[in-house]
Every structure is written in structure tokens, then in C-alpha cells.
Design a protein around this motif. Structure first.
Motif, PDB file in Angstrom:
ATOM      1  N   CYS A 318      40.135 -73.629  40.001  1.00  0.00           N
ATOM      2  CA  CYS A 318      40.815 -74.720  40.703  1.00  0.00           C
ATOM      3  C   CYS A 318      39.942 -75.298  41.811  1.00  0.00           C
ATOM      4  O   CYS A 318      40.435 -76.004  42.700  1.00  0.00           O
ATOM      5  CB  CYS A 318      42.141 -74.243  41.257  1.00  0.00           C
ATOM      6  SG  CYS A 318      43.323 -73.885  39.961  1.00  0.00           S
ATOM      7  N   GLY A 319      38.683 -74.960  41.798  1.00  0.00           N
ATOM      8  CA  GLY A 319      37.762 -75.570  42.758  1.00  0.00           C
ATOM      9  C   GLY A 319      37.777 -74.926  44.126  1.00  0.00           C
ATOM     10  O   GLY A 319      37.516 -75.580  45.135  1.00  0.00           O
ATOM     11  N   GLY A 320      38.098 -73.632  44.181  1.00  0.00           N
ATOM     12  CA  GLY A 320      38.029 -72.915  45.451  1.00  0.00           C
ATOM     13  C   GLY A 320      36.696 -72.191  45.563  1.00  0.00           C
ATOM     14  O   GLY A 320      36.034 -71.931  44.557  1.00  0.00           O
ATOM     15  N   ASN A 321      36.318 -71.888  46.796  1.00  0.00           N
ATOM     16  CA  ASN A 321      35.060 -71.189  47.019  1.00  0.00           C
ATOM     17  C   ASN A 321      35.343 -69.720  47.330  1.00  0.00           C
ATOM     18  O   ASN A 321      35.947 -69.392  48.358  1.00  0.00           O
ATOM     19  CB  ASN A 321      34.318 -71.836  48.189  1.00  0.00           C
ATOM     20  CG  ASN A 321      32.929 -71.257  48.354  1.00  0.00           C
ATOM     21  OD1 ASN A 321      32.607 -70.215  47.789  1.00  0.00           O
ATOM     22  ND2 ASN A 321      32.106 -71.934  49.124  1.00  0.00           N
ATOM     23  N   ARG A 322      34.879 -68.846  46.437  1.00  0.00           N
ATOM     24  CA  ARG A 322      35.200 -67.419  46.608  1.00  0.00           C
ATOM     25  C   ARG A 322      34.446 -66.778  47.762  1.00  0.00           C
ATOM     26  O   ARG A 322      34.801 -65.698  48.222  1.00  0.00           O
ATOM     27  CB  ARG A 322      34.901 -66.645  45.318  1.00  0.00           C
ATOM     28  CG  ARG A 322      35.913 -66.922  44.221  1.00  0.00           C
ATOM     29  CD  ARG A 322      35.620 -66.116  42.994  1.00  0.00           C
ATOM     30  NE  ARG A 322      35.731 -64.681  43.231  1.00  0.00           N
ATOM     31  CZ  ARG A 322      35.446 -63.770  42.305  1.00  0.00           C
ATOM     32  NH1 ARG A 322      35.049 -64.153  41.115  1.00  0.00           N
ATOM     33  NH2 ARG A 322      35.553 -62.491  42.579  1.00  0.00           N
TER      34      ARG A 322
END
Lengths: 555, 347
Positions: A318-322
Motif C-alpha cells: 500500500c505504499g508504506g515505508n517499512r
């Protein structure tokens, strides 16, 4: 128009539901491995029926229910079992638990399925429950109670079956999207549930902030002519809580310590109804669910996720930065659990993954680190939907006065978090209540154990006493028998005993031994063995050792 | 990267103690302005002095108790205590009265009991009662409201009177001060005058509860209603106090209007409104259950009336509040609300 009631308290929260309802639901990418905890439900863990190395097909049973209050587990995709071992699970403790790990082969090969050819109304309620149980369906609203158990009226008359589509927590939209896209299937599932329960009435409750979901359901009810009431309920947190929803719809309260069925009601989540439909109609076990991914991600949305998929995969998808994660919450912002790691898997009860990054692009306004003292303002009591006095509970939790805190009905607390949310001192109240509850459970368990130990001890004392008495009794009897026999007889008895001993000794001396009549070679071997034995065990024989051990063992 | 794992809920309304205190302070300001209009600069000077002393006392005690300064100095509670106490001190009282009272309120009334949230008594009232019984003369030298029509007393003059005991026009505090309406009423009733005689003979009494005072009361009422509207306080305590005074006041007034002043006099006279909305509602020392708050308010109303009508002091708000503070924990225990799912009438 259905007459509605109010529950006391509650809070109005900012919804944050728009973002994740903009995009249609799509299946999440298939991860290389799926990690499936054996316990994804309330009750006993499932028992694996596959071994490491086994090939599995999508939908194949991989662990069977451990008990009646348990649920089986199925392979969410085809592949091979590569491990059955402890893995981190989505639990507040951050601990690991037994899991089956499947390496997916990407082919998604299903096990053979039977498209149902029957009308479900021809099935008996019991047959329907068996299908639901074998499909591994548990309550998808969050608690994970095995659905088949909750669909068994067990002698109760079920007056009302409520399908809960309130979804009152901010950010979460998985039920809303399910209703928008699969209203007909949910409705069909509801009718199956009604059949299993033999319920007189059915209500579907949807909060009034989901007009699209409401309209979709409304249309399907009109089209099918199903005898189901559709009710729009006000958006006040925690309307979606079972007890509060029952109160809103009927004005009745579930008795403390009781279940809704005690007042003739059963409440199920809309997602559960959908799963029931898929299981009955398509022979599909529960292997995936809708999950909302929201918060600090570029594209908040709902995904159809296979169980066992790591949360991190969804965040990335979903386009999050881990790498900039600050908090990863499974569930909603009010009652969800913050995870220790984003590698834990999605399980049957995972409805939402709420992400907060250190960049604060989508901040979750949380409590201050430093809690001020309670000023007894009573905001918490005003907000409490159960009408508790949270300020008093807090006071006694802090003082570790666990008797008093139960006087103030700690165990009626549903941990909805309203008190915490409105507290001007920003005290982590729910944290205190959880602490108090677990301390009380621990104490109770300890007390039970102590009681058991005391009982055992008392029984032992009693047994020793009894044996002593019996021994004394026997002695007395013997003595009186001997003395009754008189002096001569006594002497004769001694004589006879002595004679017996002498006879036995003579017999032993004269009996042949297996070490007699040996050849010289055998004699050498025997001597040799004797010498070795003496060297290895100079003092004690093995038997002595064992005797010592048994004496040390605690009783 | 280690993730944070606090217990739920993970969001907060953002409400703070300081927000509550600031709203109460804001609700007090119209009444302070009105008070200044009728009685001059004294209250404002006393209030500023009180706030300064309160913050200093608070900081000192926090240091001694090894508590962090910032959250507690910023919570506004010490400022509010100071403002409420200053409101109760005669506007021309010498500076050391304010300093002593506020320091006592904060150090003894609040911090020796454990600081914010732990004081069983309302700190402002602890300070007030200490002053009233230790310095009765200074604490009863009030200003007559129409003095400003006769004399021009500016800010600097007032400063001189409070800090230097320097009075303009060759006056003294005795010449300047007068009794409060409640005080005058009590004295005159003791001289066997009737209520109507007393009220007609003295312009001090104004329309129903004292010139100037009744208007201060109106503005306090407005502030109080604002606080209820904003849900900073609940309606239970104010309504119970005022309702009780109204019922008891009406009963005795109707029985014998010559000896007992009207209920309006009791409600708008003295510190009733201030107590009902701003003092008795101090959450820390008040009752906390809804039913308990009503019992607590009724108790305060009864004690106020009893002491005013038959006791030794003209007003009794402070004593009433402190006495009911003591009863609050017991009241709370016996007025627990019925919990969801529990049978009615049990518990």
C-alpha cells in the motif's frame, strides 16, 4: 422505522474512513511464505495434520480442531510445509507460538471442491453447523470465537439474530467494503445463520456513516424480499460492541457475566456471514479476509489477504515505508494492539493494519508520555458505555487493591478505551485495567493451586493418621492374640519360627548355584567381570543410587 | 527499527488538565471585570499577587517533592486556586493577607496532602478559612460599592493602600470599609429589626442581594453556565446547591418573612454563586458520581443556610464546602451508578 435506544456515554471520534474506501478491494500479492499460527481463535489450539515436507493444496486441511471450542486451519495457498515451529504471532506480548509455515508455489492449486447443488434450507441446523465448523470459521469481528459454537442455540429460543455491520472504530472499513461489494452474499450468509439458529427475527445494523453499504444492502433486501430488518444506527463509538449494539437495537442489557443468548439474542459480524456463505455454497474454507491498511501509507485501501501474509508485505503493497515505522497497530486505534514487529502474519481476526511512521505524515494523536495525576473530573465516568467509575478503578488498580476494584465491577469493563480517550490527565487507564485483570487472574490461579496443594496435604495427613491408627489396631490385635494364647504357646511359636529359619538356611546352602561346576575359562571370565565391576563402582551398586534418588524426590 | 507498543487506545482527544483550568479561569474573568467596576482595582492587584505567590509556592513544593516543574506549573491549577482565593479576600486587604493565604492554600492545603489530585480539601477554601479565623478584622473589612462614586481611587492609590498601608484623602481602612450585605443583615437581625426594614434602610442591599454584589453574582452565573455548556463542570453540584438554598430559603421566608430574608438574597448574596459553580465543583475534592454530586450539593446548600441563619458567621460557603469535602469519599461509595447488565436496585 425501527425504534432505537441509546447506551450511556460513548465518544464521537474522527472517522478517517474516507481514505481507505476510495479504491476497490483487490487481492493482496501472494507472499513467498505463509505463517499460520495454530491458535487464531478463542479456545484450544488446532492440531497439525501435516508434516514438514508435505505438499499442500489451497484449502486443504492442515490442522484439525483441538476441541469443540476450537477451529481447524486450512492452507491458504498451494505449496509445501517447510516448518512447524514457534514463530512470532500478532499478540501484545510479542511472544512466539506454534505455527505452520507454508512455502507457496504460486500456482494456487485448489483441493477438489464441490459446488453445492443443494438448497441450504434442506440441510439440518446441525449439518449446517458442521459445514461451518469444518470450514474453520470464527467470528471475524475481532474476538475469533468459533462461529459454529455461537450458531448453536443449545436449547435457547433465539428471538433475534443481529448482524453487526456497525464497524465503529475509526480507520477500519473492511466490513463497509465487504457490504458494498458483496451485500447479496452477506445476506445469503445471514439467512444460513438464521436457519442454524432458528432465529425468529433478523436485524442488520449499519452505522449511519456508511450510506453506500446501507444502500447496497437495502437494494438486495428489496430484490430478494428477504425478511430481514435493515437498521441504521448512530455513529457513536462503541456502537459496534456487541453489548452496546444490543442495547441500541432493543433497549435490553446482557446480564453481567452472561451472554447475549441468555436474553435470546445472538450477534454475528457481517464478515462471518460472508464466510459462512462461501463455505456452504462453494465449499471454501476460511483462508482469507478483507483487511484495511490505513494510516501512514500512500494508498490506504482494503485488500483481500490470505492468512499468514506478513503485515510488512501489506504495508509495502500500500505504499508504506517499512524502515520508518513507529507503530504498527493490528485492529483499530481504540482497541487494537501495537505489534512488536511488522513480520507477524495476518490471522483470522485481523481486520485492520494501522500504520504510524516516524515522519508523522499521518499522525495518530496519542497520549503524552508523562501522565498527570487523576483530578477526578469524571470525564471518564461520563464517557463509559458500561456506566463504571473509571476513576475509582484506576485508583484501586494503582493501589493494587484487587478486592475493592472488583467491588467497582472491574470485570464489566469492555476495554473500549473511551475513558482513556477523554482523560485530561492522559492516564493509560485501559493499561491499568488490563494489569489489574491479569493480576487477579494470576492470583486466582495461584489460589486454586494453593487450595489444591492444601487439600492434598490435608488428605496426606489424614492418610498417615489413618495408617497409624490401623497399624496400632493391628498390633493390638496381634498382641492380644499372642497374650491370649498364653506363655507356653508363645515359646512354641518362637521355637517354630526359629526352626523355619534354620530350614531355609540349610536349603540355601545345599542348593546348586549357576556359578558351580564352571570350566576354568568360565571361571576366569567371572573373576574378570567381578574385578571390573569393583573398579568401576567401588562403593555403591546402581541399585543404591536409585534408592537415594527416590528419597530425594519431593512429595 | 523497534516499534512502540503502548497499551490501547492509540489515539487521544488531546484534552489536558490545563484546558479545563483555563476554561474555568476564562469563565471567571467577566465577574472579575464587573467586580473591579464596582469595587476598584483591589481585586486585580490581589489576583496578580496571588498568582505570583501561588506559582512560587507550587514551584518550591515541586522542587522539595522532586516532581517535574513544567507539567505541574503549566497545568493552571495553582493559578486557579490563587484566583479563587483572591476573589474571596477583601479588595483592600493588606498584601501579606493574600501572600499568607495563598501560600497556606498551596503548601498545606495542596502539597502536604500529595499535590494535584490528592488534596481532600479545596485548597482555596483551606487558605480562606485559615485567614478568616486568624485575621478576622482584615478579612471582614469590605468596601462599600458606592464608594467609587464619592471618591476617585486609582490604580496607584490602591497599590499604596494594599502594599504600604497608605490611604488617600487622609482616610483609614476603618473609615473606608463597611460590612457586606450578609454581614449587615445578620447584625441588624440581631437588633430585632425586620428584614424589610433592614433592606429599605440601607442602600447596601441593592435590588435583591446587595448593590454591586448582585451584579458580580450575575456575571459569575453566566460564567458558570458557560462551564456547564462546555462540559467543564456538570450541572449536578450547582443545581443542587442553588436548588437547596431556594427550597429551604423559600420555606423559612414564607413562614416568617420578617426574620428570614428571601431565597434570592441567599442565592445571589455572599459567595453562593461563586461556590456553586467555581468552588464546590473543584473535581479533586468534590464527589465524583452523578448522584453523589447531588447529595454533595444538597449538603453544601443545607450547611450554608444553617450557618447563615443560625450560626456565628455571616457567610458559610467555605465551611460548607470543607465539611462536604470530608464526606465526599463516603458519598461516592454509596452512590455508585448501576453498571450495565446489573440488576436495578442492587449493588
Amino acid at each position: 422505522m425501527h425504534r432505537l435506544f441509546q447506551f450511556k456515554g460513548g465518544v464521537v471520534l474522527k472517522e478517517h474512513k474516507k481514505d481507505s474506501t476510495a479504491l476497490p478491494v483487490q487481492p493482496a500479492k501472494l507472499p513467498p511464505t505463509l505463517t499460520l499460527p495454530l491458535k487464531q481463535h478463542i479456545g484450544v489450539a488446532a492440531e497439525p495434520v501435516v508434516a514438514v515436507g508435505d505438499e499442500v493444496l489451497k484449502g486443504q486441511l492442515i490442522a484439525r480442531a483441538g476441541d469443540t471450542l476450537s477451529a481447524p486451519l486450512h492452507a491458504p495457498s498451494s505449496g509445501a510445509v517447510i516448518a512447524i515451529a514457534d514463530q512470532p504471532i500478532p499478540h501484545p506480548s510479542g511472544l512466539s507460538a506454534p505455527c505452520i509455515v507454508i512455502e507457496t508455489d504460486g500456482e494456487e492449486r485448489w483441493r477438489p471442491r464441490q459446488r453445492s447443488v443443494f438448497n441450504f434450507a434442506e440441510l439440518s441446523a446441525q449439518e449446517l453447523r458442521e459445514i461451518i465448523r469444518d470450514a474453520g470459521i470464527v467470528g471475524l469481528g475481532g474476538a475469533g470465537f468459533p462461529a459454529a459454537v455461537k450458531l448453536d442455540p443449545r436449547g435457547h429460543e433465539v428471538e433475534l439474530l443481529i448482524l453487526n455491520g456497525a464497524e465503529c472504530e475509526p480507520y477500519i472499513t473492511c466490513d463497509e467494503m465487504l457490504l458494498r461489494e458483496h451485500a447479496l452474499e452477506v445476506l445469503a450468509g445471514l439467512l444460513m445463520m438464521r436457519h442454524a439458529l432458528n432465529a425468529q427475527r433478523c436485524i442488520i445494523a449499519v452505522e449511519n456513516n456508511k450510506p453506500k453499504a446501507f444502500r447496497a444492502l437495502h437494494e438486495e433486501i428489496q430484490n430478494t424480499g428477504a425478511n430481514v430488518e435493515l437498521v441504521e444506527v448512530p455513529t457513536i463509538y462503541p456502537t459496534g460492541s456487541e453489548k452496546q449494539l444490543i442495547q441500541v437495537l432493543t433497549g435490553k442489557e446482557v446480564p453481567t457475566g452472561g451472554l447475549p443468548i441468555d436474553i435470546g439474542m445472538v450477534c454475528h459480524n457481517v464478515g462471518t456471514a460472508y464466510a459462512v456463505y462461501r463455505a456452504v455454497e462453494f465449499d471454501e474454507p476460511l483462508i482469507s479476509r478483507y483487511v484495511t491498511v490505513a494510516g501512514s501509507v500512500a494508498h490506504a485501501r482494503n485488500l483481500k489477504v490470505l492468512f499468514g501474509t506478513p503485515l510488512g508485505n501489506l504495508i509495502e503493497e500500500c505504499g508504506g515505508n517499512r524502515r520508518t515505522l513507529r507503530r504498527v497497530i493490528v485492529g483499530g486505534p481504540m482497541m487494537g494492539t501495537a505489534m512488536h514487529s511488522d513480520t507477524v502474519p495476518v490471522v483470522k481476526t485481523t481486520n485492520c493494519v494501522l500504520v504510524e511512521s516516524v515522519m508523522h505524515d499521518v499522525p495518530l494523536p496519542s497520549r503524552d508520555e508523562y501522565a498527570m495525576p487523576c483530578i477526578r473530573c469524571g470525564n471518564c465516568a461520563h464517557a463509559c458505555p458500561v456506566n463504571l467509575l473509571p476513576q475509582q478503578l484506576y485508583w484501586y488498580a494503582r493501589a493494587r487493591d484487587f478486592d475493592k476494584i472488583q467491588d467497582y465491577n472491574l470485570f464489566d469493563c469492555i476495554e473500549c478505551g473511551c475513558c482513556d480517550y477523554v482523560c485530561p490527565s492522559q492516564i493509560p487507564l485501559v493499561g491499568y485495567y488490563r494489569y489489574a485483570k491479569s493480576e487477579i487472574w494470576n492470583q486466582d490461579a495461584e489460589k486454586r493451586q494453593a487450595d489444591l496443594a492444601r487439600e492434598r496435604h490435608q488428605f496426606r495427613e489424614f492418610r498417615l493418621e489413618r495408617e497409624k491408627k490401623e497399624r496400632a489396631e493391628r498390633h493390638k490385635k496381634k498382641r492380644s492374640a499372642v497374650s491370649k494364647a498364653g506363655g507356653d504357646d508363645k515359646k512354641a511359636a518362637i521355637e517354630a519360627a526359629m526352626a523355619r529359619v534354620r530350614a531355609k538356611k540349610a536349603e540355601q546352602d545345599s542348593a546348586p548355584k549357576n556359578t558351580d561346576n564352571l570350566t576354568p575359562a568360565q571361571q576366569r571370565q567371572v573373576d574378570e567381570a567381578d574385578r571390573r565391576r569393583r573398579e568401576e563402582n567401588p562403593a555403591t551398586s546402581p541399585r543404591d543410587n536409585k534408592a537415594e534418588n527416590t528419597q530425594d524426590r519431593p512429595q | 527499527m523497534t516499534l512502540q507498543t503502548p497499551p490501547p487506545p492509540h489515539i487521544h482527544s488531546g484534552l489536558r488538565i490545563s484546558h479545563i483550568m483555563l476554561q474555568v479561569i476564562a469563565a471567571l474573568i467577566p465577574a472579575i471585570i464587573c467586580y473591579t467596576w464596582f469595587f476598584g482595582w483591589g481585586l486585580i492587584i490581589n489576583t496578580l499577587l496571588a498568582v505570583l505567590v501561588a506559582l512560587a509556592s507550587e514551584a518550591l513544593m515541586l522542587k522539595l517533592r522532586q516532581r517535574p516543574l513544567r507539567p505541574f506549573l503549566g497545568d493552571g491549577s495553582a493559578v486557579l486556586t490563587a484566583m479563587l482565593l483572591a476573589f474571596c479576600i477583601p479588595p483592600l486587604a493588606p498584601w501579606w493577607i493574600t501572600v499568607l493565604g495563598v501560600a497556606f492554600a498551596l503548601i498545606v492545603g495542596k502539597h502536604l496532602y500529595g499535590g494535584l489530585g490528592y488534596n481532600p480539601f479545596n485548597p482555596a477554601m483551606v487558605g480562606y478559612v485559615m485567614l478568616l479565623i486568624s485575621f478576622p478584622l482584615e478579612m471582614t473589612s469590605w468596601m462599600p460599592p458606592f464608594i467609587l462614586e464619592q471618591l476617585e481611587i486609582g490604580f496607584v492609590d490602591t497599590l499604596g493602600m494594599i502594599f504600604l498601608n497608605h490611604f488617600p484623602y487622609g482616610l483609614s481602612i476603618d473609615a473606608l470599609s463597611s460590612a457586606t450585605p450578609l454581614d449587615a443583615m445578620k447584625t441588624d437581625l440581631g437588633l430585632n429589626k425586620t428584614v424589610s426594614e433592614i433592606m429599605e434602610s440601607n442602600a447596601l442591599f441593592g435590588d435583591f442581594a446587595g448593590t454591586g454584589w448582585e451584579w458580580v453574582g450575575n456575571w459569575l452565573l453566566l460564567g458558570g453556565v458557560y462551564l456547564i455548556y462546555k462540559r467543564v463542570i456538570s450541572w449536578h453540584i450547582p443545581l443542587a446547591i442553588i436548588g437547596t438554598l431556594f427550597v429551604i430559603g423559600s420555606f423559612f421566608f414564607l413562614m416568617d418573612p420578617d426574620t428570614y430574608p428571601s431565597p434570592l438574597f441567599h442565592i445571589f448574596g455572599g459567595a453562593t454563586i461563586l461556590a456553586a459553580f467555581f468552588i464546590a465543583t473543584d473535581p479533586v475534592s468534590a464527589s465524583t458520581t452523578p448522584r453523589g454530586r447531588i447529595v454533595y450539593g444538597i449538603g453544601i446548600g443545607i450547611i450554608i443556610y444553617v450557618i447563615r441563619a443560625w450560626g456565628g458567621y455571616p457567610d458559610a460557603v467555605a465551611f460548607a464546602v470543607l465539611l462536604m469535602n470530608m464526606a465526599a469519599p463516603t458519598i461516592d461509595y454509596y452512590t455508585q451508578p448501576r453498571v450495565y447488565g446489573h440488576a436495578r436496585g442492587k449493588d
